[in-house]
Design a protein around this motif. Structure first.
Motif, PDB file in Angstrom:
ATOM      1  N   GLU A  42      32.878 -52.537 -89.957  1.00 16.48           N
ATOM      2  CA  GLU A  42      33.822 -53.698 -89.582  1.00 16.48           C
ATOM      3  C   GLU A  42      34.500 -53.800 -90.793  1.00 16.48           C
ATOM      4  OE1 GLU A  42      31.195 -56.434 -86.620  1.00 16.48           O
ATOM      5  OE2 GLU A  42      30.398 -56.182 -88.511  1.00 16.48           O
ATOM      6  N   TRP A  43      35.210 -52.640 -91.320  1.00 15.50           N
ATOM      7  CA  TRP A  43      36.100 -52.558 -92.388  1.00 15.50           C
ATOM      8  C   TRP A  43      35.606 -53.090 -93.700  1.00 15.50           C
ATOM      9  CZ3 TRP A  43      39.969 -50.001 -90.962  1.00 15.50           C
ATOM     10  CH2 TRP A  43      40.723 -49.977 -90.043  1.00 15.50           C
ATOM     11  N   ASP A  44      34.347 -53.019 -93.812  1.00 10.20           N
ATOM     12  CA  ASP A  44      33.287 -53.095 -94.961  1.00 10.20           C
ATOM     13  C   ASP A  44      33.129 -51.496 -95.499  1.00 10.20           C
ATOM     14  OD1 ASP A  44      31.737 -53.434 -97.264  1.00 10.20           O
ATOM     15  OD2 ASP A  44      30.439 -55.119 -96.023  1.00 10.20           O
ATOM     16  N   ILE A  45      33.911 -51.222 -96.835  1.00 10.85           N
ATOM     17  CA  ILE A  45      33.667 -49.997 -97.495  1.00 10.85           C
ATOM     18  C   ILE A  45      31.759 -49.790 -97.713  1.00 10.85           C
ATOM     19  CG2 ILE A  45      33.785 -48.591 -99.286  1.00 10.85           C
ATOM     20  CD1 ILE A  45      36.124 -48.524 -97.750  1.00 10.85           C
ATOM     21  N   GLY A  46      31.156 -50.606 -97.894  1.00  9.65           N
ATOM     22  CA  GLY A  46      30.097 -50.698 -98.245  1.00  9.65           C
ATOM     23  C   GLY A  46      28.881 -50.436 -97.005  1.00  9.65           C
ATOM     24  N   ARG A  47      29.402 -50.531 -95.806  1.00  6.44           N
ATOM     25  CA  ARG A  47      28.725 -50.283 -94.580  1.00  6.44           C
ATOM     26  C   ARG A  47      29.262 -49.378 -93.981  1.00  6.44           C
ATOM     27  NH1 ARG A  47      28.421 -54.554 -90.955  1.00  6.44           N
ATOM     28  NH2 ARG A  47      30.184 -55.614 -91.771  1.00  6.44           N
ATOM     29  N   SER A  48      30.477 -48.708 -94.369  1.00  8.22           N
ATOM     30  CA  SER A  48      31.036 -47.670 -93.573  1.00  8.22           C
ATOM     31  C   SER A  48      30.337 -46.293 -93.294  1.00  8.22           C
ATOM     32  CB  SER A  48      32.123 -46.974 -94.510  1.00  8.22           C
ATOM     33  OG  SER A  48      31.679 -46.395 -95.768  1.00  8.22           O
ATOM     34  N   HIS A  94      33.385 -48.684-103.604  1.00  7.64           N
ATOM     35  CA  HIS A  94      34.360 -49.180-103.640  1.00  7.64           C
ATOM     36  C   HIS A  94      35.598 -48.106-103.373  1.00  7.64           C
ATOM     37  CE1 HIS A  94      32.330 -52.167-106.028  1.00  7.64           C
ATOM     38  NE2 HIS A  94      31.780 -51.400-106.728  1.00  7.64           N
ATOM     39  N   PRO A  95      36.562 -48.517-102.474  1.00 11.05           N
ATOM     40  CA  PRO A  95      37.434 -47.712-102.344  1.00 11.05           C
ATOM     41  C   PRO A  95      38.422 -47.362-103.410  1.00 11.05           C
ATOM     42  CG  PRO A  95      38.127 -50.118-101.563  1.00 11.05           C
ATOM     43  CD  PRO A  95      36.639 -50.022-102.197  1.00 11.05           C
ATOM     44  N   ARG A  96      38.927 -46.077-103.599  1.00  8.08           N
ATOM     45  CA  ARG A  96      39.525 -45.424-104.245  1.00  8.08           C
ATOM     46  C   ARG A  96      41.335 -45.339-103.717  1.00  8.08           C
ATOM     47  NH1 ARG A  96      37.378 -45.271-109.498  1.00  8.08           N
ATOM     48  NH2 ARG A  96      38.604 -43.335-110.024  1.00  8.08           N
TER      49      ARG A  96
END
Length: 174
Positions: A42-48, A94-96
């Motif tokens: 749901e657009w959360d990188i930590g749960r991608s 964390h998104p790079r």
């Protein structure tokens, strides 16, 4: 995995999506798939949905996307069950770097069965390819190599030479 009935969808439909993304990243970075569906964080990188590196800088994975209530998946809650997503280079959650441009989309009508997406990171022109029933002959078989699945098909043998054209034999010197 998210239950198909979560969010009030009540459907047993599910899309099994095989993913292959080509992208060279720096040591310690990885590629993930993030989007509007709960299975994509749901657009959360930590749960991608993480992808695994394979030879040739190919990032591969399989994501199961159960059909869910339209509002849970739609961009802006517009009442459609389309799934929006992007590939993201991340490091330690964390998104790079996000793919630029419009979000990729899986239309609600495509959210059932097996499909694959194979693309280069940032190439937004690639769409889903439905995976057909199991191949029945060598010509129909999908080639699986070290770099993972590719859409290439096994090539048929070359045609025989036309009549009257025979290979010239080399004469041995005495």
């Amino acid at each position: 995995a998210v239950a198909a009935s979560e969010g009030g969808g009540g459907s047993n439909r599910e899309l099994r999506l095989r993913v292959c993304v080509e992208k060279h990243v720096h040591f310690g970075e990885s590629v993930c798939m993030v989007g509007s569906h709960p299975a994509l964080g749901e657009w959360d990188i930590g749960r991608s949905a993480p992808l695994e590196w394979t030879m040739g800088d190919l990032w591969q994975g399989e994501v199961r996307l159960p059909a869910i209530a339209p509002k849970a998946c739609s961009e802006g809650g517009a009442g459609t069950a389309d799934v929006y997503f992007k590939f993201v280079i991340q490091r330690d959650g964390h998104p790079r770097r996000w793919e630029e441009g419009q979000n990729r989309v899986i239309l609600a009508k495509e959210c059932d069965g097996d499909a694959r997406i194979s693309c280069k990171f940032g190439d937004m022109s690639a769409g889903l390819t439905a995976i057909e029933a199991e191949p029945t002959s060598v010509e129909e078989a999908t080639i699986e190599g070290e770099g993972g699945a590719s859409a290439a098909r096994a090539a048929p043998p070359p045609p025989p030479p036309p009549p009257g054209e025979k290979k010239k034999k080399k004469k041995k010197k005495k």
